[in-house]
Scaffold this active site. Structure first.
Site, PDB file in Angstrom:
ATOM      1  N   PRO A  33       0.784  -1.236   0.000  1.00 16.87           N
ATOM      2  CA  PRO A  33       0.000   0.000   0.000  1.00 16.87           C
ATOM      3  C   PRO A  33       0.822   1.296   0.000  1.00 16.87           C
ATOM      4  O   PRO A  33       1.866   1.371   0.629  1.00 16.87           O
ATOM      5  CB  PRO A  33      -0.831  -0.105   1.282  1.00 16.87           C
ATOM      6  CG  PRO A  33      -0.209  -1.174   2.094  1.00 16.87           C
ATOM      7  CD  PRO A  33       0.499  -2.089   1.154  1.00 16.87           C
ATOM      8  N   ASN A  34       0.280   2.247  -0.716  1.00 14.11           N
ATOM      9  CA  ASN A  34       0.786   3.623  -0.804  1.00 14.11           C
ATOM     10  C   ASN A  34       2.031   3.775  -1.679  1.00 14.11           C
ATOM     11  O   ASN A  34       2.465   4.891  -1.957  1.00 14.11           O
ATOM     12  CB  ASN A  34       1.055   4.209   0.597  1.00 14.11           C
ATOM     13  CG  ASN A  34      -0.205   4.236   1.436  1.00 14.11           C
ATOM     14  OD1 ASN A  34      -1.246   4.735   0.987  1.00 14.11           O
ATOM     15  ND2 ASN A  34      -0.160   3.696   2.638  1.00 14.11           N
ATOM     16  N   ARG A  41       4.962  10.950  -2.323  1.00 10.00           N
ATOM     17  CA  ARG A  41       4.736  10.582  -0.935  1.00 10.00           C
ATOM     18  C   ARG A  41       5.967  10.895  -0.076  1.00 10.00           C
ATOM     19  O   ARG A  41       7.033  10.319  -0.305  1.00 10.00           O
ATOM     20  CB  ARG A  41       4.467   9.081  -0.921  1.00 10.00           C
ATOM     21  CG  ARG A  41       4.367   8.480   0.409  1.00 10.00           C
ATOM     22  CD  ARG A  41       4.379   6.971   0.323  1.00 10.00           C
ATOM     23  NE  ARG A  41       4.135   6.463   1.642  1.00 10.00           N
ATOM     24  CZ  ARG A  41       4.417   5.246   2.036  1.00 10.00           C
ATOM     25  NH1 ARG A  41       4.919   4.389   1.187  1.00 10.00           N
ATOM     26  NH2 ARG A  41       4.180   4.879   3.266  1.00 10.00           N
ATOM     27  N   TYR A  46      11.039   8.878   1.358  1.00 11.21           N
ATOM     28  CA  TYR A  46      10.985   7.843   0.315  1.00 11.21           C
ATOM     29  C   TYR A  46      11.652   8.265  -1.004  1.00 11.21           C
ATOM     30  O   TYR A  46      11.746   7.454  -1.928  1.00 11.21           O
ATOM     31  CB  TYR A  46       9.532   7.431   0.077  1.00 11.21           C
ATOM     32  CG  TYR A  46       8.885   6.822   1.303  1.00 11.21           C
ATOM     33  CD1 TYR A  46       9.220   5.536   1.713  1.00 11.21           C
ATOM     34  CD2 TYR A  46       7.968   7.543   2.067  1.00 11.21           C
ATOM     35  CE1 TYR A  46       8.656   4.971   2.850  1.00 11.21           C
ATOM     36  CE2 TYR A  46       7.391   6.990   3.202  1.00 11.21           C
ATOM     37  CZ  TYR A  46       7.741   5.704   3.592  1.00 11.21           C
ATOM     38  OH  TYR A  46       7.181   5.153   4.719  1.00 11.21           O
ATOM     39  N   ASN A  97       8.191  -5.332  -1.250  1.00 13.51           N
ATOM     40  CA  ASN A  97       8.090  -4.222  -0.307  1.00 13.51           C
ATOM     41  C   ASN A  97       6.654  -4.266   0.194  1.00 13.51           C
ATOM     42  O   ASN A  97       5.737  -3.796  -0.481  1.00 13.51           O
ATOM     43  CB  ASN A  97       8.397  -2.871  -0.955  1.00 13.51           C
ATOM     44  CG  ASN A  97       8.390  -1.762   0.108  1.00 13.51           C
ATOM     45  OD1 ASN A  97       7.846  -1.950   1.205  1.00 13.51           O
ATOM     46  ND2 ASN A  97       8.983  -0.624  -0.210  1.00 13.51           N
ATOM     47  N   ALA A 100       3.077  -1.108   4.696  1.00 11.50           N
ATOM     48  CA  ALA A 100       2.483  -1.254   6.033  1.00 11.50           C
ATOM     49  C   ALA A 100       1.845  -2.619   6.278  1.00 11.50           C
ATOM     50  O   ALA A 100       1.495  -2.928   7.420  1.00 11.50           O
ATOM     51  CB  ALA A 100       1.469  -0.137   6.272  1.00 11.50           C
ATOM     52  N   GLU A 121      12.760  -9.137   1.522  1.00  8.15           N
ATOM     53  CA  GLU A 121      11.877  -8.054   1.994  1.00  8.15           C
ATOM     54  C   GLU A 121      12.637  -6.743   1.795  1.00  8.15           C
ATOM     55  O   GLU A 121      13.774  -6.605   2.249  1.00  8.15           O
ATOM     56  CB  GLU A 121      11.547  -8.277   3.479  1.00  8.15           C
ATOM     57  CG  GLU A 121      10.621  -7.228   4.063  1.00  8.15           C
ATOM     58  CD  GLU A 121      10.292  -7.491   5.536  1.00  8.15           C
ATOM     59  OE1 GLU A 121      10.586  -8.605   6.051  1.00  8.15           O
ATOM     60  OE2 GLU A 121       9.746  -6.573   6.168  1.00  8.15           O
ATOM     61  N   HIS A 123      12.653  -2.539   2.108  1.00 12.28           N
ATOM     62  CA  HIS A 123      12.088  -1.269   2.580  1.00 12.28           C
ATOM     63  C   HIS A 123      12.981  -0.145   2.067  1.00 12.28           C
ATOM     64  O   HIS A 123      14.218  -0.235   2.194  1.00 12.28           O
ATOM     65  CB  HIS A 123      12.016  -1.224   4.111  1.00 12.28           C
ATOM     66  CG  HIS A 123      11.074  -2.233   4.682  1.00 12.28           C
ATOM     67  ND1 HIS A 123       9.714  -2.024   4.721  1.00 12.28           N
ATOM     68  CD2 HIS A 123      11.289  -3.466   5.186  1.00 12.28           C
ATOM     69  CE1 HIS A 123       9.131  -3.095   5.243  1.00 12.28           C
ATOM     70  NE2 HIS A 123      10.057  -3.992   5.530  1.00 12.28           N
ATOM     71  N   ARG A 130      13.432   5.315  12.090  1.00 10.72           N
ATOM     72  CA  ARG A 130      12.303   6.162  11.751  1.00 10.72           C
ATOM     73  C   ARG A 130      11.776   6.888  12.991  1.00 10.72           C
ATOM     74  O   ARG A 130      12.341   6.804  14.074  1.00 10.72           O
ATOM     75  CB  ARG A 130      11.213   5.322  11.089  1.00 10.72           C
ATOM     76  CG  ARG A 130      11.600   4.743   9.721  1.00 10.72           C
ATOM     77  CD  ARG A 130      11.556   5.785   8.609  1.00 10.72           C
ATOM     78  NE  ARG A 130      10.257   6.378   8.508  1.00 10.72           N
ATOM     79  CZ  ARG A 130       9.286   5.957   7.701  1.00 10.72           C
ATOM     80  NH1 ARG A 130       9.508   4.919   6.900  1.00 10.72           N
ATOM     81  NH2 ARG A 130       8.122   6.577   7.641  1.00 10.72           N
TER      82      ARG A 130
HETATM   83  C1  DHK Z   1       7.106   1.669   3.249  1.00  2.05           C
HETATM   84  C2  DHK Z   1       5.973   1.932   3.944  1.00  2.05           C
HETATM   85  O1  DHK Z   1       4.832   2.214   3.297  1.00  2.05           O
HETATM   86  C3  DHK Z   1       5.944   2.017   5.410  1.00  2.05           C
HETATM   87  O2  DHK Z   1       4.718   1.562   5.946  1.00  2.05           O
HETATM   88  C4  DHK Z   1       7.092   1.300   6.060  1.00  2.05           C
HETATM   89  C5  DHK Z   1       8.347   1.220   3.925  1.00  2.05           C
HETATM   90  C6  DHK Z   1       8.413   1.598   5.364  1.00  2.05           C
HETATM   91  C7  DHK Z   1       9.583   1.593   3.117  1.00  2.05           C
HETATM   92  O3  DHK Z   1      10.517   2.145   3.679  1.00  2.05           O
HETATM   93  O4  DHK Z   1       9.628   1.283   1.921  1.00  2.05           O
HETATM   94  O5  DHK Z   1       7.162   1.690   7.411  1.00  2.05           O
END
Ligand code: DHK
Length: 171
Positions: A33-34, A41, A46, A97, A100, A121, A123, A130
């Site tokens: 998500p996102n 974002r 990011y 990735n 959340a 995995e 991130h 964080r």
């Molecule tokens: C991406 C997300 O959307 C967060 O919920 C994680 C992760 C971190 C990233 O660093 O890619 O906390």
């Protein structure tokens, strides 16, 4: 690699004779998500690359290893689970990735546990560095071969390259 028997096959296999054809399994890069809003974002965390940029990087890494790539993003947990079920038979490795999903999704954890291929995995941010401690508490890492966190979007390229390395070693 899936390979089908050539014309001298005497096994009784009645599938069509495809000669020495073989089909390489794909590297699956799955995003939670996102991440569709990458680039817009919270860029201080990011970065400025979009998900399309990340796909291009992954495709370049997969291409240079001669592996097909499947690159997807979803905001829906059930869709991620369906993709992991597909990956059980179609993937030579998974870079995920989970975003959340990693904090609560037992169904995603269980689906990952059913995949026998390497799982990385990824991130983008360093989840151990964080704004809050809970960000570090991913429940999915127990199902992963390894984890990359905090290397920005370059982590995806490294994950694809590592899967290619493991795939070529086991070929
Ligand atoms: C991406 C997300 O959307 C967060 O919920 C994680 C992760 C971190 C990233 O660093 O890619 O906390």
């Amino acid at each position: 690699m899936l390979s089908f028997a050539g014309k001298d096959d005497v096994s009784g296999d009645d599938r069509p004779d495809l000669g020495e054809q073989s089909v390489a399994k794909a590297v699956y890069v799955l995003n939670g998500p996102n991440l569709n809003l990458l680039g817009q974002r919270e860029p201080a965390i990011y970065g400025h690359n979009t998900l399309a940029d990340v796909e291009a990087m992954c495709r370049a890494a997969a291409d240079s290893a001669g592996l097909p790539l499947v690159f997807r993003q979803t905001n829906a947990e059930h869709v991620m689970i369906d993709w992991l079920h597909e990956a059980r038979t179609e993937a030579c490795g998974i870079a995920i990735n989970p975003a959340a999903f990693c904090y609560h999704s037992v169904p995603v954890l269980d689906a990952l546990k059913m995949c026998e291929c390497p799982i990385i995995e990824v991130h983008i941010s360093n989840i151990h560095r964080r704004e809050a401690e809970w960000r570090a508490n991913t429940i999915l890492t127990v199902a992963a071969t390894g984890m990359i966190s905090g290397l920005g979007v370059h982590g995806y390229t490294l994950a694809v390259q590592h899967i290619a390395h493991l795939t070529q070693r086991s070929a």
